[in-house]
Design a protein around this motif. Structure first.
Motif, PDB file in Angstrom:
ATOM      1  N   HIS A  19      -7.165 -65.044  45.228  1.00 36.09           N
ATOM      2  CA  HIS A  19      -6.523 -63.892  44.600  1.00 36.09           C
ATOM      3  C   HIS A  19      -6.747 -63.843  43.098  1.00 36.09           C
ATOM      4  O   HIS A  19      -6.169 -62.984  42.410  1.00 36.09           O
ATOM      5  CB  HIS A  19      -5.018 -63.905  44.892  1.00 36.09           C
ATOM      6  CG  HIS A  19      -4.685 -63.708  46.337  1.00 36.09           C
ATOM      7  ND1 HIS A  19      -4.975 -62.546  47.020  1.00 36.09           N
ATOM      8  CD2 HIS A  19      -4.122 -64.545  47.258  1.00 36.09           C
ATOM      9  CE1 HIS A  19      -4.574 -62.652  48.276  1.00 36.09           C
ATOM     10  NE2 HIS A  19      -4.059 -63.860  48.447  1.00 36.09           N
ATOM     11  N   GLY A  20      -7.566 -64.742  42.553  1.00 36.13           N
ATOM     12  CA  GLY A  20      -7.882 -64.718  41.144  1.00 36.13           C
ATOM     13  C   GLY A  20      -6.687 -64.975  40.237  1.00 36.13           C
ATOM     14  O   GLY A  20      -6.557 -64.364  39.179  1.00 36.13           O
ATOM     15  N   VAL A  21      -5.814 -65.898  40.627  1.00 39.94           N
ATOM     16  CA  VAL A  21      -4.592 -66.165  39.862  1.00 39.94           C
ATOM     17  C   VAL A  21      -4.806 -67.385  38.977  1.00 39.94           C
ATOM     18  O   VAL A  21      -5.211 -68.451  39.449  1.00 39.94           O
ATOM     19  CB  VAL A  21      -3.382 -66.402  40.792  1.00 39.94           C
ATOM     20  CG1 VAL A  21      -2.102 -66.534  39.971  1.00 39.94           C
ATOM     21  CG2 VAL A  21      -3.239 -65.250  41.784  1.00 39.94           C
ATOM     22  N   GLY A  22      -4.510 -67.238  37.682  1.00 38.54           N
ATOM     23  CA  GLY A  22      -4.746 -68.292  36.725  1.00 38.54           C
ATOM     24  C   GLY A  22      -3.553 -69.203  36.522  1.00 38.54           C
ATOM     25  O   GLY A  22      -2.419 -68.897  36.910  1.00 38.54           O
ATOM     26  N   LEU A  23      -3.823 -70.312  35.843  1.00 37.19           N
ATOM     27  CA  LEU A  23      -2.808 -71.330  35.566  1.00 37.19           C
ATOM     28  C   LEU A  23      -1.633 -70.749  34.788  1.00 37.19           C
ATOM     29  O   LEU A  23      -0.464 -71.024  35.089  1.00 37.19           O
ATOM     30  CB  LEU A  23      -3.452 -72.480  34.783  1.00 37.19           C
ATOM     31  CG  LEU A  23      -2.528 -73.564  34.231  1.00 37.19           C
ATOM     32  CD1 LEU A  23      -1.849 -74.313  35.368  1.00 37.19           C
ATOM     33  CD2 LEU A  23      -3.314 -74.524  33.350  1.00 37.19           C
ATOM     34  N   THR A  59      -8.568 -70.538  36.363  1.00 35.04           N
ATOM     35  CA  THR A  59      -8.253 -70.115  37.722  1.00 35.04           C
ATOM     36  C   THR A  59      -7.739 -71.277  38.560  1.00 35.04           C
ATOM     37  O   THR A  59      -8.331 -72.356  38.578  1.00 35.04           O
ATOM     38  CB  THR A  59      -9.498 -69.507  38.393  1.00 35.04           C
ATOM     39  OG1 THR A  59      -9.892 -68.347  37.659  1.00 35.04           O
ATOM     40  CG2 THR A  59      -9.208 -69.124  39.835  1.00 35.04           C
ATOM     41  N   VAL A  60      -6.632 -71.041  39.250  1.00 35.10           N
ATOM     42  CA  VAL A  60      -6.105 -72.003  40.221  1.00 35.10           C
ATOM     43  C   VAL A  60      -6.325 -71.469  41.627  1.00 35.10           C
ATOM     44  O   VAL A  60      -6.853 -72.157  42.496  1.00 35.10           O
ATOM     45  CB  VAL A  60      -4.603 -72.275  39.971  1.00 35.10           C
ATOM     46  CG1 VAL A  60      -4.026 -73.142  41.092  1.00 35.10           C
ATOM     47  CG2 VAL A  60      -4.407 -72.959  38.625  1.00 35.10           C
ATOM     48  N   CYS A  61      -5.941 -70.217  41.871  1.00 35.13           N
ATOM     49  CA  CYS A  61      -6.126 -69.589  43.189  1.00 35.13           C
ATOM     50  C   CYS A  61      -7.330 -68.666  43.126  1.00 35.13           C
ATOM     51  O   CYS A  61      -7.248 -67.569  42.555  1.00 35.13           O
ATOM     52  CB  CYS A  61      -4.870 -68.816  43.584  1.00 35.13           C
ATOM     53  SG  CYS A  61      -5.051 -67.889  45.128  1.00 35.13           S
TER      54      CYS A  61
END
Length: 890
Positions: free
Chosen positions: A839-843, A834-836
Motif C-alpha cells: 500500500h506504499g505506506v512509509g515509516l 517504505t515499510v508496507c
C-alpha cells in the motif's frame, strides 16, 4: 450499444512469476502495454492474496532494457541468421569435440513446455547430458533427500496441511518475507486453532520475530538438532512403531548414528549453541503434537550437507508416522515459480525426464517414446561442476536460458572470465542489460525471449499444483517463446519431425503422455489424465494437482497408505553425517557469511527493480553484523564496509543488529553490475557442493569485513539512468519519476559541483554550496521542469533522500519545493522510508498513527492499511509499536 464504446478488457487468469507458492493472478490489460493486477480469489494457492512483489507486477511490464531483437557478437541480426549461427556452431562443436562439449543452463522461471523441449533436444537428440538449472542452487538437496527417503522426488503434503497443523516448524526459511502468502496461512492457523510456530535459523529473521519459539542455532548444525530430536522421540516412547515396522527400513542404524551425534538434550544444546531449556521445549512440543508440519527451504538446502539436513527432518516424520496425513508431514518450500516443473521434465543433470533416471530400462523407455537417436545413458555435470568444466576448456558451447549465473552462481567473477573462452555462448533472455547478457564468448548470440505477461504455458508450485501462465500482452519487438526458439534450432539440426509442435498445448500433451508411458503406478509423477487435453481445454485449464493418472483418483497427499516408490515400497531412514561446515573460519577470514533475500526483490532484480514501490524498502545492498563484531572494527550503522573472502570482495552498507549471531554476517544476492558498482555477493562464495545433491554451500563462507572510509556520501535523482565516474561507489533504485543513485566518493564537493555542471550543460542549475563544510546541493531544470537533483555531504552526515524523492515525483515543483531541494529541509512531511510496499505506506505515517493512538497491528492497519494485504510487513510494524509508544510516553 454505441459502436464507438469498447467493452472493458476482461481479466486474464494467470500465475505469479516469482516464488514457488504459485499464486493466481488476475491481469487486466490497460491497452497501453501495462495491466492492472489483482489476486485470483478462485486460485487455491492464494485465494486472492498477493504479496508485495505480486501486487506490483503491473509496475514491471515496461519495455525499458528489454532485449527485442537477436544479436550476434553485439550486432543486430535476423532470426534466420541468429538461429543459423546457433545451429551451425552446435553442429560443428559436436563434430569436433563431441556432443558432451555442449551444455545448457536453464531456469526455474522457464515454463514447463520450454523446459521440456530444451531437455529433449539436449538429452535425446544432441546427446549431451550436461543440462542443469538454477534450481540446482535452490531445491536440489530437497530432491535428493526425497529420493533417498521415498524412492522418488515427491512432496508428500499440500498447503491445506498448513491450515490444519497444530505445530509448524520452519527450518532455514524466512517465510514471512520469501513465501508471504503461505506465512499468512500459518498466522491464520495460529489465530483459528492455536497453531504453534517454531522457527529454526541462525539469523533471527522477520519470521523468527513472529515465532512462539525461536531457535537461533549455530550455522550448519541442523542435523545435530534433528538427530537429537530423533533420539528424544525414541527415548520417550514417542515413535509410531507400527508405521515404522510396516512401512520403513533402516531405523536402527539411523538411530545409532543420531545417538553418536546428539545423545541427550544437553549434547544437542552444546552442538547447536542453543540453551538446554529451548531444546527441551522444542523436543517436547514435537513429541506431544500429532499434527506437525516441518517446512524447510534454502537455509537447509543451500549447504554442503543439505541432503543430510533434509533427511534428518524426514527421519523424524517417518519415525512418528507423521507423513501424508492432514496437518502432518515434511514440506519443501520451493524457491522459484517452476522449479517443480523443471524437476518433472528432468531439467536437472541427474534426471532424465518425467521423474525417470538412468537405469537401462528407464533410458530405453524414454528413447523409445521420443524416438531419440542420441539418448544419453548417464548423469551430466551439475551446475558447479559444469561451470568449472568451462574454466578447464571441457565445455565449448553454453546455452543459458532465463537466468543470470554471473550474479547468482558461486565464484561469479571466475565464471564471468571463463565464458570468454567459449566457442559459442548463447543467451535466451528478456533483458538486454543483465550481467549474463553483457558477457561474451568467442561467438556470442543473444536471442530475445518472451517475458511474463507475454508467454503462455504451465508452471507447478510447491504443492505439486499445475497452473497456467497466460499471455495478456503482445510480443514486443521480435521476441519469441523459449520453446519456439529451441524447436527452430532443433529443426535446423535435422530434427524437424520430433519438434514439430503446433503450440504449447501440443508440448504439454506430449509431456503428460510421457509421464504415463509404461508407468502403471510405478512412478509418482503421472499426469496421464491430461495427455489428450484439447487445445481449447488447455487454454481454459484450471489449477490441478498431480498425480492425475488416467485411471485412479487425484490425491492431495501422498504416502498416507505407507506405500513408497522404493523397490520394496518401504521408506528409508537415512543415517546422516555429523554436522560440519565445508570451510572453517581463519585469522584472515574470521566471520561466517550467510546469503539470502530481501522482502520486495526477486533474484537479480531484472523485474522487481523496475518498481519504485519494491525499490523503496531496501534500496541499498547491505550487510548485517552483530554489535559485538562491529564495535571492535569501528563500524557504525550506515557505514560502508568491504566484505572479503578468498574469492572476491564487495562493498556494502552496514546494518548493525543482534538478529545475526556474533561471528556471523548476512548479505543479500540481488544486486548486480547493472544495479550497483560493487555488490555481487555471488562472487564471494566458494560454493562447495553437497556430495549427494550437488547443491553449493551458499550460507556459510569464511569472510572478513573492514570499514571503507569514503570522504562524502550523497544521492543523485535523474529522469533517465545516469552513470557516475569510475571509482565511485553507487547503488541504483527506481524512484517515482525516474532513477535514483545513492553514492559515495572520495571527491570534494567542489569536484562534484563541476561534474554536475558538466553533465547538465545548457540547463538551468540552482545550487547551494558550502565547500568549507563539504556540502553541496543542486537542482537541474529544463524549461521549468525538474530533470535532476543532487545532494552531497560528508560521509558521517550523509543526506537522506526521502524528501527529495517525494519532490522529484512532481515534474514542475512549486517555489516551496524548489527551496526545499536546495535547503534539504522539506516544508511538508514525507511518508518516510517504505515499510508496507503493498500500500506504499512509509515509516513516518505508521509512527504517526501509532502516536495518534493505534496501539496494535490491527489498529495500525485500520488507520493506514499497512499490513492488511500480504502481511510481510507485520513483523516490522509489531517492532515499531513498543518503540513508538515508548517515545510517546517519554
Amino acid at each position: 450499444m454505441n459502436a464507438h464504446v469498447q467493452a472493458p478488457p476482461s481479466p486474464v487468469k494467470t500465475t505469479c512469476p516469482y516464488c514457488g507458492v504459485g499464486c493466481g493472478v488476475l491481469a487486466t490489460p490497460d491497452g497501453q502495454g501495462g495491466a492492472d493486477i489483482a489476486g485470483d480469489t478462485g486460485h487455491p494457492a492464494n485465494f486472492g492474496r498477493l504479496c508485495s512483489k505480486g501486487s506490483a507486477l503491473g509496475e514491471t511490464l515496461s519495455l525499458d532494457n528489454r532485449l527485442l531483437y537477436p544479436q550476434v557478437d553485439g550486432i543486430r541480426a535476423s532470426w534466420e541468421s541468429a538461429l543459423g549461427t546457433v545451429a551451425g556452431s552446435l553442429r560443428r562443436i559436436a563434430e569436433q569435440h563431441g556432443p558432451d562439449s555442449i551444455a545448457f543452463y536453464l531456469s526455474g522461471q522457464l515454463l514447463t513446455e520450454d523446459y521440456y523441449v530444451a531437455n529433449k533436444l539436449a538429452k535425446g537428440f544432441l546427446g549431451t547430458p550436461h543440462v542443469d538449472t538454477n534450481s540446482r542452487l535452490c531445491m536440489s538437496s530437497a530432491v535428493a533427500a526425497h529420493r533417498r527417503a521415498f524412492g522418488s522426488d515427491t512432496v508428500p503434503g499440500c498447503y491445506e496441511d498448513l491450515d490444519e497443523a497444530d505445530l509448524i516448524v520452519l527450518v532455514g526459511s524466512n517465510t514471512a518475507w520469501c513465501h508471504p502468502i503461505l506465512f499468512r496461512r500459518m498466522v491464520d492457523a495460529r489465530a483459528k486453532r492455536g497453531t504453534k510456530l517454531v522457527v529454526i535459523d541462525p539469523r533471527r529473521t522477520q519470521t523468527g520475530e513472529e515465532a512462539d519459539l525461536f531457535l537461533g542455532l549455530k550455522p550448519g548444525t541442523d542435523t545435530a538438532l534433528f538427530s537429537g530430536l530423533l533420539v528424544h522421540l525414541a527415548s520417550t516412547g514417542s515413535l509410531d512403531y507400527r508405521f515404522v515396522l510396516d512401512h520403513t527400513s533402516g531405523l536402527d542404524g539411523t538411530l545409532e548414528r543420531a545417538r553418536a551425534i546428539a545423545p541427550t538434550v544437553a549434547a544437542t544444546a552444546a552442538a547447536t549453541g542453543l540453551s538446554e531449556t529451548d531444546v527441551a521445549r522444542f523436543f517436547e512440543l514435537f513429541a506431544r503434537t500429532k499434527r506437525v508440519v516441518t517446512a524447510f527451504s534454502q537455509g537447509v538446502n543451500q549447504s554442503a550437507q543439505g541432503t543430510d539436513k533434509g533427511n534428518a527432518i524426514i527421519n523424524c516424520h517417518l519415525a512418528t508416522g507423521r507423513i501424508g496425513q492432514p496437518g502432518a508431514g515434511p514440506f519443501s518450500l520451493t524457491g522459484q515459480p517452476n522449479a517443480m516443473g523443471g524437476r518433472e521434465v528432468g531439467g536437472l543433470a541427474n534426471m532424465l525426464a518425467a521423474h525417470m533416471h538412468f537405469t537401462p530400462e528407464e533410458v530405453d523407455r524414454v528413447r523409445r517414446f521420443w524416438s531419440a537417436p542420441n539418448i544419453i545413458t548417464g548423469e551430466g555435470m551439475k551446475a558447479v561442476a559444469l561451470f568449472e568444466a568451462i574454466e578447464r576448456g571441457k565445455i565449448k558451447a553454453l546455452w543459458v536460458m532465463g537466468t543470470n549465473p554471473i550474479v547468482s552462481m558461486p565464484r561469479a567473477d571466475l565464471i564471468r572470465e571463463s565464458l570468454k573462452s567459449l566457442d559459442l555462448y548463447v543467451v535466451s533472455e528478456a533483458v538486454a542489460d543483465s550481467d549474463s547478457a553483457r558477457a561474451t564468448g568467442k561467438k556470442t548470440v543473444l536471442l530475445p525471449a518472451l517475458a511474463w505477461g507475454e508467454k503462455d504455458g504451465t508452471v507447478t508450485n510447491s504443492e505439486r499444483r499445475i497452473s497456467r501462465q497466460r499471455g495478456f500482452l503482445k510480443a514486443p519487438g521480435e521476441a519469441r517463446a523459449d520453446w519456439q526458439i529451441v524447436c527452430d534450432v532443433a529443426k535446423r539440426l535435422g530434427h524437424a519431425q520430433a519438434f514439430a509442435y503446433s503450440g504449447a498445448a501440443a508440448i504439454f500433451r506430449e509431456h503428460a503422455s510421457l509421464s504415463a508411458f509404461e508407468n502403471n503406478g510405478s512412478r509418482d509423477f503421472d499426469i496421464g489424465a491430461l495427455s489428450d487435453l484439447a487445445d481449447t481445454a488447455y487454454a481454459a485449464a484450471t489449477p490441478l494437482q498431480w498425480p492425475l493418472p488416467k485411471r485412479g483418483k487425484a490425491r492431495a497427499r501422498l504416502f498416507a497408505d505407507g506405500q513408497f516408490y522404493t523397490f520394496d515400497k518401504r521408506a528409508r531412514f537415512v543415517a546422516v553425517q555429523p554436522p560440519a561446515l565445508a570451510q572453517a573460519v581463519s585469522e584472515d577470514y574470521p566471520l561466517v557469511l550467510n546469503t539470502g533475500r530481501v522482502r520486495d526483490h526477486w533474484h537479480t532484480m531484472t523485474r522487481t527493480g523496475k518498481s519504485q514501490r519494491l525499490s523503496a524498502h531496501r534500496s541499498l545492498p547491505f550487510v548485517e553484523i552483530h554489535p559485538d563484531d562491529a564495535v571492535p572494527l569501528g563500524l557504525r550503522e550506515g557505514d560502508l564496509a568491504r566484505i572479503a573472502t578468498p574469492h572476491g570482495t564487495v562493498t556494502l552498507e552496514t546494518m548493525i543488529t543482534d538478529a545475526v549471531r556474533p561471528g556471523n554476517l548476512f548479505a543479500t544476492f540481488h544486486w548486480s553490475a547493472a544495479t550497483a558498482s560493487d555488490a555481487r555477493v555471488g562472487a564471494l562464495v566458494r560454493g562447495i557442493p553437497d556430495p549427494v545433491s550437488g547443491q553449493p554451500e551458499l550460507k556459510a563462507t569464511p569472510a572478513g569485513i573492514a570499514l571503507v572510509p569514503y570522504r562524502n556520501r550523497g544521492f543523485l535523482l535523474t529522469r533517465g539512468e545516469q552513470a557516475l565516474p569510475e571509482g565511485w561507489w553507487w547503488a541504483r533504485a527506481t524512484i517515482a519519476g525516474g532513477s535514483g543513485l545513492q553514492f559515495a566518493t572520495q571527491e570534494s564537493s567542489r569536484a562534484v559541483a563541476l561534474m554536475m555542471r558538466g553533465l547538465f550543460q545548457g540547463h538551468e542549475l540552482a545550487e547551494y554550496a558550502d565547500h568549507a563544510r563539504g556540502r553541496y546541493r543542486c537542482a537541474v531544470y529544463e524549461a521549468g521542469r525538474l530533470v535532476a537533483c543532487l545532494a552531497l555531504a560528508p560521509a558521517e552526515a550523509r543526506p537522506s533522500w526521502e524528501e527529495a524523492k517525494a519532490l522529484f515525483a512532481e515534474t514542475e515543483p512549486d517555489p516551496a519545493a524548489r527551496r526545499s531541494l536546495l535547503s534539504g529541509r522539506a516544508e511538508t512531511a514525507s511518508a518516510g522510508p517504505t515499510v508496507c510496499a503493498c500500500h506504499g505506506v512509509g515509516l513516518d505515517v505508521i509512527a504517526g498513527v501509532i502516536a495518534a493512538g493505534a496501539g496494535t497491528v490491527e489498529a495500525v492497519g485500520a488507520a493506514c492499511k499497512a499490513g492488511t494485504n500480504c502481511g510481510s510487513c507485520i513483523p516490522e510494524i509489531r517492532k515499531l509499536l513498543p518503540e513508538a509508544l515508548a517515545r510517546n510516553a517519554a
